[in-house]
Write a protein that holds these residues in place. Structure first.
Motif, PDB file in Angstrom:
ATOM      1  N   MET A 175      30.436  22.951   8.991  1.00 35.32           N
ATOM      2  CA  MET A 175      30.120  24.110   8.222  1.00 35.32           C
ATOM      3  C   MET A 175      31.591  24.812   7.729  1.00 35.32           C
ATOM      4  N   HIS A 176      31.718  25.676   6.890  1.00 36.39           N
ATOM      5  CA  HIS A 176      32.836  26.314   6.350  1.00 36.39           C
ATOM      6  C   HIS A 176      33.122  27.238   7.328  1.00 36.39           C
ATOM      7  N   ASP A 209      23.693  30.762   5.438  1.00 39.16           N
ATOM      8  CA  ASP A 209      24.406  29.831   6.341  1.00 39.16           C
ATOM      9  C   ASP A 209      23.677  29.755   7.774  1.00 39.16           C
ATOM     10  N   TYR A 221      22.419  24.603   2.101  1.00 35.88           N
ATOM     11  CA  TYR A 221      23.242  24.204   3.059  1.00 35.88           C
ATOM     12  C   TYR A 221      22.255  22.808   3.560  1.00 35.88           C
ATOM     13  N   MET A 227      26.826  15.918   8.400  1.00 29.86           N
ATOM     14  CA  MET A 227      26.813  16.823   7.333  1.00 29.86           C
ATOM     15  C   MET A 227      25.931  18.097   7.333  1.00 29.86           C
ATOM     16  N   ARG A 263      26.608  22.015   6.326  1.00 32.40           N
ATOM     17  CA  ARG A 263      27.578  22.235   5.209  1.00 32.40           C
ATOM     18  C   ARG A 263      27.084  22.819   3.796  1.00 32.40           C
ATOM     19  N   ARG A 264      27.972  23.342   3.132  1.00 34.06           N
ATOM     20  CA  ARG A 264      27.368  23.851   1.623  1.00 34.06           C
ATOM     21  C   ARG A 264      26.937  22.898   0.817  1.00 34.06           C
ATOM     22  N   LEU A 266      27.147  17.723  -1.704  1.00 36.10           N
ATOM     23  CA  LEU A 266      28.157  18.648  -0.813  1.00 36.10           C
ATOM     24  C   LEU A 266      29.120  19.606  -1.719  1.00 36.10           C
ATOM     25  N   ASP A 272      32.019  20.279  -1.019  1.00 28.67           N
ATOM     26  CA  ASP A 272      33.385  19.693  -0.703  1.00 28.67           C
ATOM     27  C   ASP A 272      33.761  18.253  -1.557  1.00 28.67           C
TER      28      ASP A 272
END
Length: 201
Positions: free
Chosen positions: A1-2, A30, A147, A156, A159-160, A175, A177
């Motif tokens: 997660m962020h 989120d 997400y 994973m 995660r965004r 993802l 990132d």
């Protein structure tokens, strides 16, 4: 997660009022929001706004407190996190900003102010990879971001993710990132695609 707690710019340019309100809700969906554990998502985020929107927010409610160049919103977002609005002079020009500070740390507004001034006083306009990703997240419509859920491998999940156009394969969910440089460039506005990542000292 962020979970970054660093002071960070999340949008390049001056946000319109509609963009400002979108960024107030940029973490909607989120998993941490549903669990009631979201302060880490917001604390440290900042972006530039117009003078009229700074003044508009000042007039909505009496501020929690007000200093010469900043004021705090009376309503808390989550826990001890609230909006701080700044009116700063940078390189001789007045500018206005919004940031989320954790007021359990009394020094956080002044640290954010110093970080904004340092970041915006650089002689050459530039964006780091992280700033590019945050801008993409801030400006992508909710229908095209989300997400990672149960269909993703366990490490994973949460995660965004964003939709990416791949040509022959159409669009895929990826993802945030993990976007390649080409994918990042394709998702940025034209005027931001060729900005340098760093400024030479």
């Amino acid at each position: 997660m962020h979970t970054s707690l660093t002071i960070r710019k999340v949008f390049e340019g001056v946000a319109t009022r509609a963009e400002m309100y979108r960024m107030f809700h940029r973490h909607r969906g989120d998993p941490a929001m549903a669990e009631g554990d979201a302060p880490h998502l917001f604390a440290g985020e900042w972006f530039e706004i117009a003078e009229c929107d700074h003044d508009y927010m000042l007039e909505i409610l009496p501020p929690l407190w007000m200093r010469a160049d900043m004021f705090a919103m009376r309503e808390f977002l989550t826990g001890s996190i609230t909006s701080i609005f700044f009116a700063l002079t940078i390189d001789g020009r007045p500018r206005w900003f919004h940031g989320y500070c954790d007021l359990s740390d009394r020094g956080s507004p002044e640290r954010m102010k110093a970080e904004i001034i340092e970041r915006e006083s650089r002689p050459v306009r530039a964006m780091t990879r992280d700033e590019r990703l945050e801008h993409i997240w801030s400006s992508t419509h909710d229908d095209y971001r989300g997400y990672a859920g149960e269909r993703w491998p366990a490490p994973m999940r949460g995660r965004r993710t964003v939709l990416v156009y791949t040509g022959q394969r159409g669009t895929i969910l990826k993802l945030l990132d993990d976007l390649t440089e080409a994918e990042i460039a394709a998702k940025l506005p034209v005027q931001l695609r060729h900005l340098p990542e760093t400024v030479a000292a």
